[in-house]
Write a protein that holds these residues in place. Structure first.
Motif, PDB file in Angstrom:
ATOM      1  N   PRO A  67      50.944  64.339  70.708  1.00 30.61           N
ATOM      2  CA  PRO A  67      49.954  63.216  71.495  1.00 30.61           C
ATOM      3  C   PRO A  67      50.721  62.104  71.900  1.00 30.61           C
ATOM      4  CG  PRO A  67      49.180  63.490  69.124  1.00 30.61           C
ATOM      5  CD  PRO A  67      50.232  64.565  69.479  1.00 30.61           C
ATOM      6  N   ILE A  68      50.501  61.452  72.850  1.00 32.05           N
ATOM      7  CA  ILE A  68      51.063  60.283  73.166  1.00 32.05           C
ATOM      8  C   ILE A  68      50.115  59.080  73.059  1.00 32.05           C
ATOM      9  CG2 ILE A  68      52.381  58.963  74.937  1.00 32.05           C
ATOM     10  CD1 ILE A  68      53.689  61.522  74.455  1.00 32.05           C
ATOM     11  N   VAL A  69      50.393  58.093  72.168  1.00 32.40           N
ATOM     12  CA  VAL A  69      49.648  56.939  71.931  1.00 32.40           C
ATOM     13  C   VAL A  69      49.896  55.641  72.971  1.00 32.40           C
ATOM     14  CG1 VAL A  69      48.213  55.322  70.074  1.00 32.40           C
ATOM     15  CG2 VAL A  69      49.045  57.727  69.719  1.00 32.40           C
ATOM     16  N   ASP A  70      48.954  55.247  73.541  1.00 32.12           N
ATOM     17  CA  ASP A  70      49.033  53.909  74.319  1.00 32.12           C
ATOM     18  C   ASP A  70      49.000  52.576  73.305  1.00 32.12           C
ATOM     19  OD1 ASP A  70      49.160  51.653  75.789  1.00 32.12           O
ATOM     20  OD2 ASP A  70      48.181  52.585  77.409  1.00 32.12           O
ATOM     21  N   PRO A  71      49.920  52.024  72.737  1.00 31.62           N
ATOM     22  CA  PRO A  71      50.022  50.981  71.951  1.00 31.62           C
ATOM     23  C   PRO A  71      49.181  49.812  72.510  1.00 31.62           C
ATOM     24  CG  PRO A  71      52.272  51.069  72.615  1.00 31.62           C
ATOM     25  CD  PRO A  71      51.698  52.327  73.500  1.00 31.62           C
TER      26      PRO A  71
END
Ligand code: SF4
Ligand code: SF4
Length: 109
Positions: A3-7
């Motif tokens: 998963p790619i988390v948008d900070p």
């Protein structure tokens, strides 16, 4: 793919003992780091079940489709509604299609 988390969107589920994505992951792969943002600690173990993506109240997570299916630009994003889920599918050329499904039956007492 992990998963790619948008900070910019993730707030670490501030105020919760355990974040929604940590709670949802069947592989116990997500954690909130010292930076207050969510991360995946074992990307290779992620099987793209999308549970973390669907549970995030801030729409901060997305998964990238495995290259065997769509290469890195392809995306599949669930938009959670009260009784429905809308899947937004974007292919490698940027073409987007949405599919909406009911995900709960109306309960009438
Ligand atoms: S559920 Fe969303 S907002 Fe909460 S920690 Fe995970 S990525 Fe961040
Ligand atoms: S997609 Fe599924 S297996 Fe992968 S990190 Fe999210 S909840 Fe865990």
């Amino acid at each position: 793919m992990p998963p790619i988390v948008d900070p910019k969107k993730c707030n670490g589920c501030a105020g919760r003992e355990e974040s929604f994505c940590e709670e949802a992951c069947p592989g116990d792969l997500m954690y909130v780091g010292q930076d207050g943002k969510s991360h995946c600690h074992a990307a290779r173990d992620c099987w793209d079940c999308m549970s973390c993506v669907k549970m995030c109240p801030r729409n901060a997570i997305e998964t990238r489709m495995p290259y065997q299916l769509g290469y890195h630009k392809a995306r599949l994003v669930p938009l959670m509604g009260k009784n429905a889920i809308t899947w937004k599918c974007t292919d490698i050329n940027g073409n987007t299609v949405t599919y909406k499904y009911r995900n709960r039956l109306d309960v009438k007492d």
